[in-house]
Motif scaffolding. Structure first.
Motif, PDB file in Angstrom:
ATOM      1  N   ASP A 267      18.060 -53.797  16.712  1.00 40.97           N
ATOM      2  CA  ASP A 267      17.248 -54.977  17.002  1.00 40.97           C
ATOM      3  C   ASP A 267      15.781 -54.723  16.702  1.00 40.97           C
ATOM      4  O   ASP A 267      15.095 -55.555  16.113  1.00 40.97           O
ATOM      5  N   SER A 268      15.291 -53.560  17.122  1.00 40.85           N
ATOM      6  CA  SER A 268      13.884 -53.226  16.893  1.00 40.85           C
ATOM      7  C   SER A 268      13.585 -53.101  15.403  1.00 40.85           C
ATOM      8  O   SER A 268      12.579 -53.634  14.913  1.00 40.85           O
ATOM      9  N   ASP A 269      14.461 -52.401  14.682  1.00 40.83           N
ATOM     10  CA  ASP A 269      14.251 -52.241  13.242  1.00 40.83           C
ATOM     11  C   ASP A 269      14.348 -53.579  12.515  1.00 40.83           C
ATOM     12  O   ASP A 269      13.607 -53.838  11.561  1.00 40.83           O
ATOM     13  N   LEU A 270      15.257 -54.424  12.976  1.00 39.00           N
ATOM     14  CA  LEU A 270      15.423 -55.733  12.345  1.00 39.00           C
ATOM     15  C   LEU A 270      14.149 -56.556  12.499  1.00 39.00           C
ATOM     16  O   LEU A 270      13.700 -57.221  11.551  1.00 39.00           O
ATOM     17  N   ARG A 271      13.540 -56.509  13.680  1.00 44.72           N
ATOM     18  CA  ARG A 271      12.299 -57.256  13.900  1.00 44.72           C
ATOM     19  C   ARG A 271      11.185 -56.753  12.995  1.00 44.72           C
ATOM     20  O   ARG A 271      10.419 -57.540  12.426  1.00 44.72           O
ATOM     21  N   HIS A 351      13.080 -42.126  -2.531  1.00 45.54           N
ATOM     22  CA  HIS A 351      14.420 -42.530  -2.090  1.00 45.54           C
ATOM     23  C   HIS A 351      14.334 -43.894  -1.416  1.00 45.54           C
ATOM     24  O   HIS A 351      13.286 -44.276  -0.867  1.00 45.54           O
ATOM     25  N   LEU A 352      15.429 -44.623  -1.414  1.00 52.01           N
ATOM     26  CA  LEU A 352      15.465 -45.948  -0.816  1.00 52.01           C
ATOM     27  C   LEU A 352      15.212 -45.880   0.688  1.00 52.01           C
ATOM     28  O   LEU A 352      14.512 -46.727   1.244  1.00 52.01           O
ATOM     29  N   ASP A 353      15.768 -44.881   1.360  1.00 60.82           N
ATOM     30  CA  ASP A 353      15.543 -44.761   2.799  1.00 60.82           C
ATOM     31  C   ASP A 353      14.070 -44.543   3.121  1.00 60.82           C
ATOM     32  O   ASP A 353      13.593 -44.944   4.193  1.00 60.82           O
ATOM     33  N   SER A 364      18.691 -46.912   8.178  1.00 65.17           N
ATOM     34  CA  SER A 364      18.816 -47.027   6.730  1.00 65.17           C
ATOM     35  C   SER A 364      19.309 -48.428   6.395  1.00 65.17           C
ATOM     36  O   SER A 364      19.677 -49.208   7.285  1.00 65.17           O
ATOM     37  N   ILE A 365      19.353 -48.760   5.118  1.00 59.71           N
ATOM     38  CA  ILE A 365      19.863 -50.073   4.730  1.00 59.71           C
ATOM     39  C   ILE A 365      21.343 -50.202   5.075  1.00 59.71           C
ATOM     40  O   ILE A 365      21.829 -51.284   5.406  1.00 59.71           O
ATOM     41  N   ARG A 366      22.063 -49.084   5.056  1.00 62.06           N
ATOM     42  CA  ARG A 366      23.481 -49.108   5.436  1.00 62.06           C
ATOM     43  C   ARG A 366      23.627 -49.422   6.927  1.00 62.06           C
ATOM     44  O   ARG A 366      24.510 -50.193   7.330  1.00 62.06           O
ATOM     45  N   ASP A 367      22.733 -48.862   7.772  1.00 64.37           N
ATOM     46  CA  ASP A 367      22.777 -49.153   9.203  1.00 64.37           C
ATOM     47  C   ASP A 367      22.484 -50.625   9.470  1.00 64.37           C
ATOM     48  O   ASP A 367      23.126 -51.262  10.307  1.00 64.37           O
ATOM     49  N   LEU A 400      18.337 -48.548  -5.229  1.00 66.65           N
ATOM     50  CA  LEU A 400      18.721 -49.902  -4.834  1.00 66.65           C
ATOM     51  C   LEU A 400      19.785 -50.466  -5.769  1.00 66.65           C
ATOM     52  O   LEU A 400      20.763 -51.078  -5.320  1.00 66.65           O
ATOM     53  N   LEU A 401      19.644 -50.244  -7.061  1.00 66.46           N
ATOM     54  CA  LEU A 401      20.637 -50.730  -8.018  1.00 66.46           C
ATOM     55  C   LEU A 401      21.992 -50.070  -7.785  1.00 66.46           C
ATOM     56  O   LEU A 401      23.033 -50.726  -7.864  1.00 66.46           O
ATOM     57  N   GLN A 402      21.990 -48.780  -7.499  1.00 65.15           N
ATOM     58  CA  GLN A 402      23.251 -48.082  -7.220  1.00 65.15           C
ATOM     59  C   GLN A 402      23.877 -48.592  -5.923  1.00 65.15           C
ATOM     60  O   GLN A 402      25.103 -48.715  -5.822  1.00 65.15           O
ATOM     61  N   PHE A 403      23.043 -48.898  -4.929  1.00 64.51           N
ATOM     62  CA  PHE A 403      23.538 -49.437  -3.661  1.00 64.51           C
ATOM     63  C   PHE A 403      24.239 -50.776  -3.894  1.00 64.51           C
ATOM     64  O   PHE A 403      25.305 -51.049  -3.324  1.00 64.51           O
ATOM     65  N   LEU A 404      23.664 -51.616  -4.727  1.00 63.99           N
ATOM     66  CA  LEU A 404      24.243 -52.936  -4.991  1.00 63.99           C
ATOM     67  C   LEU A 404      25.607 -52.828  -5.650  1.00 63.99           C
ATOM     68  O   LEU A 404      26.477 -53.688  -5.436  1.00 63.99           O
TER      69      LEU A 404
END
Length: 740
Positions: A267-271, A351-353, A364-367, A400-404
């Protein structure tokens, strides 16, 4: 004779796959409730309960009814869900007919459904490309239309034959559900607005949805996620048999106690991420003088592209309205799907993270993705992708492209200048093997300009000026024109772009009529210094303490600069004015040191943004007829200068109206050292004097991995070079002459 054996049923169906899939879908939504997440299709309110087997509570849609409640008011919203592992959107599919009939009955019953608040969802197994590209898009187009007239206009003008065919299937299905009586266009549109299509691969143990759900469980519990998932499924099976209502309190105690939503920092990271994106998006203007020029077909095309592609690149010239379209998309998706926004400069990391940690996130974006496990789409907006060519480190973008490629639920919607399109595709998309969709955006057409002038009367004087009328076709220049005319400036028929720019500097940026305390000079210098500092440091924002504080506040009041209060950073509010500021800085530098070209270029600087600004400045000088012949010849014939100065100069010359004159001025110098300089002109011509053939590229699938882009010659340089080579073919080196 032996009788033909009966056709075998689908093993998934005969093995109880249908009921198992239904139970897993119900368990997935229970997981959202346990972890404090929100439901797709509804406002972002906490889930309070799920009523299983809704037919026992007066609903025709019977697989489950989800309730979400606004924590700050008595308002409540319901999601009526029908679960079918397989369905075909055809006229002959009986299952579709039954599903639509149930949905139509509930939609028209005010005791169980409130239009505009509640939603109806058909939940199936993994969706086909056909369903995503045509069926789901129909519902989105209905939701983003203001009336049934606008909706059907989009279908007829922008939609494909397949979309039109699918719409007719829904019309016939709803008419059948309506007792065989035809329904009106408005009834169909209102029904489709409330309808959603969701697809989850919960029919397999190794599906992506289950993986995300277990990651989500792991964020809120210390226990084994797989074991907890099994317990949730067992609890749902028990409740389903009794057509029960599931709340957190009705679940087994050991299951309730296993979850602690406070354990997750999601929630905190999302905000933090939302605040970062909201700051970027809120600075994008969507109106001119308070009037918004409607371009509904552009939003329809973007919604269509975002459904069928993991990367949508909105490309066009500067000021053409790319960012405005992204703002409309963000506003539309608000409350419908997770939307985040980054600047391209944010990606300047290894790195993306690192990108997310630099914003202050621990996830991370995965989280983050796990928290939206059942959302059909997640969107990342990326502003000014052409700045990718100026970053110190582009590794995060490659990540980011590899993540997609491995996370199909995400779509990136990026804006970019058209000059950078082919470079970005060749350098990033093609090596990554990632398909993308290009959405070109053009300036206003005549009808849109006419609508603008009818609403903003001061612009009529510009529209009737033959030297300036074309400016109104560019959305951002139209905004500047309105500001200038509002300040009382008038232009004669002989005045053109030069005078218009001068008026913008005088009336909009410097505000000559507000001279108290020397504010005019302070505003002008602060804006100029800010743009130059940002370009030379290659960052998004520069410290506001470096500039006159009163001038910065005045510029902010006029929407000319943006302040990021939390970081104490400022930046120009629009890249067109930033370009103009850089060009003005180069002009002033040139006036001070035109007799010393090496010093002039050293002062301009070798940063990518300054190189691009130099090319724009020189192109403008050539377009306006200024005498820069001595400068050009000096740069092209000075062997001590870095080659990139020659390349930028050649590019500007070749794209000018009369490049032939410069070639003849260079004369014999073009043929020295085996015609080295002439060969360089030919090389720059091939690189910079091409534009993308959008139609041909799209027809032949150039957005697919490994495909080629189809380019076409651009500018007068091609005819000039061909003519010059032919006229001087006797003097050409043998290798070059063989190609003439």
């Amino acid at each position: 004779m032996s009788q033909p054996s009966p056709q075998l049923s689908n093993p998934f169906s005969t093995g109880g796959g249908g009921p198992n899939f239904e139970t897993r879908v119900q368990a997935a939504f229970i997981t959202l409730m346990l972890t404090g997440r929100v439901s797709p299709c509804l406002p972002s309110w906490p889930i309070t309960r799920l009523k299983l087997q809704g037919s026992y509570a007066g609903f025709t849609t019977d697989d489950f009814i989800l309730y979400a409640k606004d924590p700050h008011s008595p308002n409540e919203a319901r999601l009526l869900a029908q679960i079918k592992h397989e369905i075909s959107f055809t006229e002959t599919d009986e299952t579709l007919s039954k599903v639509i009939a149930a949905a139509w009955n509930d939609f028209n019953d005010p005791t169980v459904f409130t239009a505009g608040v509640d939603a109806i969802a058909l939940i199936t197994g993994p969706l086909s490309a056909m369903d995503i590209n045509h069926v789901r898009v129909l519902f989105e187009w209905a939701r983003c239309s203001q009336s049934e007239i606008e909706f059907l206009d989009k279908i007829n003008r922008v939609g494909s034959n397949t979309k039109r065919a699918k719409l007719e299937i829904f019309r016939k299905s709803v008419s059948a559900a309506n007792g065989g009586h035809s329904i009106s266009d408005k009834q169909l549109w209102e029904f489709l607005k409330s309808y959603h299509l969701l697809g989850y691969d919960l029919d397999t143990e190794d599906g992506g949805t289950l993986s995300l759900l277990q990651s989500l469980i792991g964020q809120s519990s210390k226990q084994n996620p797989a074991a907890l998932w099994s317990q949730i499924v067992d609890a749902v099976q028990s409740a389903n048999q009794n057509a029960g209502t599931v709340t957190v309190d009705t679940l087994p105690r050991e299951l309730r106690e296993a979850f602690d939503p406070r354990r997750s920092q999601w929630d905190s990271d999302l905000r933090k991420l939302k605040d970062h994106g909201d700051y970027i998006v809120s600075g994008i203007r969507t109106s001119i003088g308070g009037f918004h020029v409607t371009r509904p077909e552009l939003l329809a095309k973007l919604l269509d592209a975002s459904e069928r592609s993991s990367f949508v690149l909105i490309n066009g010239g500067r000021g053409s309205g790319k960012s405005s379209l992204v703002r409309q998309f963000s506003d539309y998706m608000n409350g419908r799907a997770p939307v985040f926004c980054l600047r391209t400069e944010d990606l300047d990391h290894a790195h993306l993270d690192n990108v997310f940690s630099s914003i202050g996130l621990g996830s991370s974006i995965r989280d983050l993705e796990a928290g939206f496990a059942l959302m059909p789409k997640r969107y990342l907006l990326l502003e000014s992708i052409e700045k990718l060519l100026e970053l110190h480190n582009s590794s995060a973008f490659t990540d980011l492209l590899q993540f997609l490629k491995t996370h199909p639920g995400w779509t990136v919607v990026a804006t970019g200048r058209d000059y950078a399109y082919q470079l970005i595709v060749f350098n990033y998309f093609q090596p990554a093997g990632l398909s993308h969709t290009s959405l070109p955006i053009n300036d206003f057409n005549d009808r849109e300009v006419q609508s603008l002038c009818q609403s903003l009367k001061p612009l009529e004087a510009i529209a009737t000026n033959p030297s300036l009328a074309r400016l109104l076709h560019n959305p951002f220049l139209a905004e500047l024109a309105f500001r200038v005319t509002e300040a009382g400036t008038e232009f004669s028929a002989e005045q053109g772009e030069r005078e218009f720019r001068a008026a913008v500097w005088r009336d909009v940026i410097a505000k000559e009529h507000e001279r108290t305390g020397g504010m005019t000079l302070k505003r002008r210098q602060a804006f100029l210094d800010m743009a130059v500092a940002r370009a030379k440091r290659m960052v998004y924002g520069v410290p506001e303490r470096d500039f006159d504080s009163e001038a910065v506040l005045k510029l902010e009041e006029d929407d000319l600069v943006r302040r990021e209060h939390s970081k104490g950073l400022v930046s120009p509010a629009h890249d067109v004015l930033e370009d103009w500021a850089l060009e003005q800085y180069i002009e002033e530098t040139y006036q001070q040191s035109s007799d010393d070209v090496p010093r002039f270029l050293a002062t301009v600087g070798n940063e990518p943004a300054m190189n691009r600004a130099y090319r724009l400045w020189l192109s403008q000088k050539l377009r306006l007829g200024d005498d820069v012949k001595a400068l050009i010849l000096n740069i092209l014939t000075n062997p001590t200068l870095q080659r990139y100065w020659q390349d930028e100069t050649m590019s500007a010359v070749l794209l000018s109206d009369d490049p032939y004159g410069f070639l003849t001025e260079l004369g014999d110098g073009l043929f020295d050292n085996e015609a080295e300089l002439l060969k360089r002109f030919c090389f720059v011509l091939r690189i910079s004097c091409k534009t993308l053939n959008q139609d041909l590229s799209r027809q032949l699938g150039a957005d697919k991995p490994g495909a080629y882009l189809f380019l076409q010659p651009y500018g007068s340089g091609w005819n000039t070079i061909i003519r010059f080579l032919f006229e001087n073919r006797e003097r050409l080196p043998s290798g070059l002459a063989a190609h003439v």
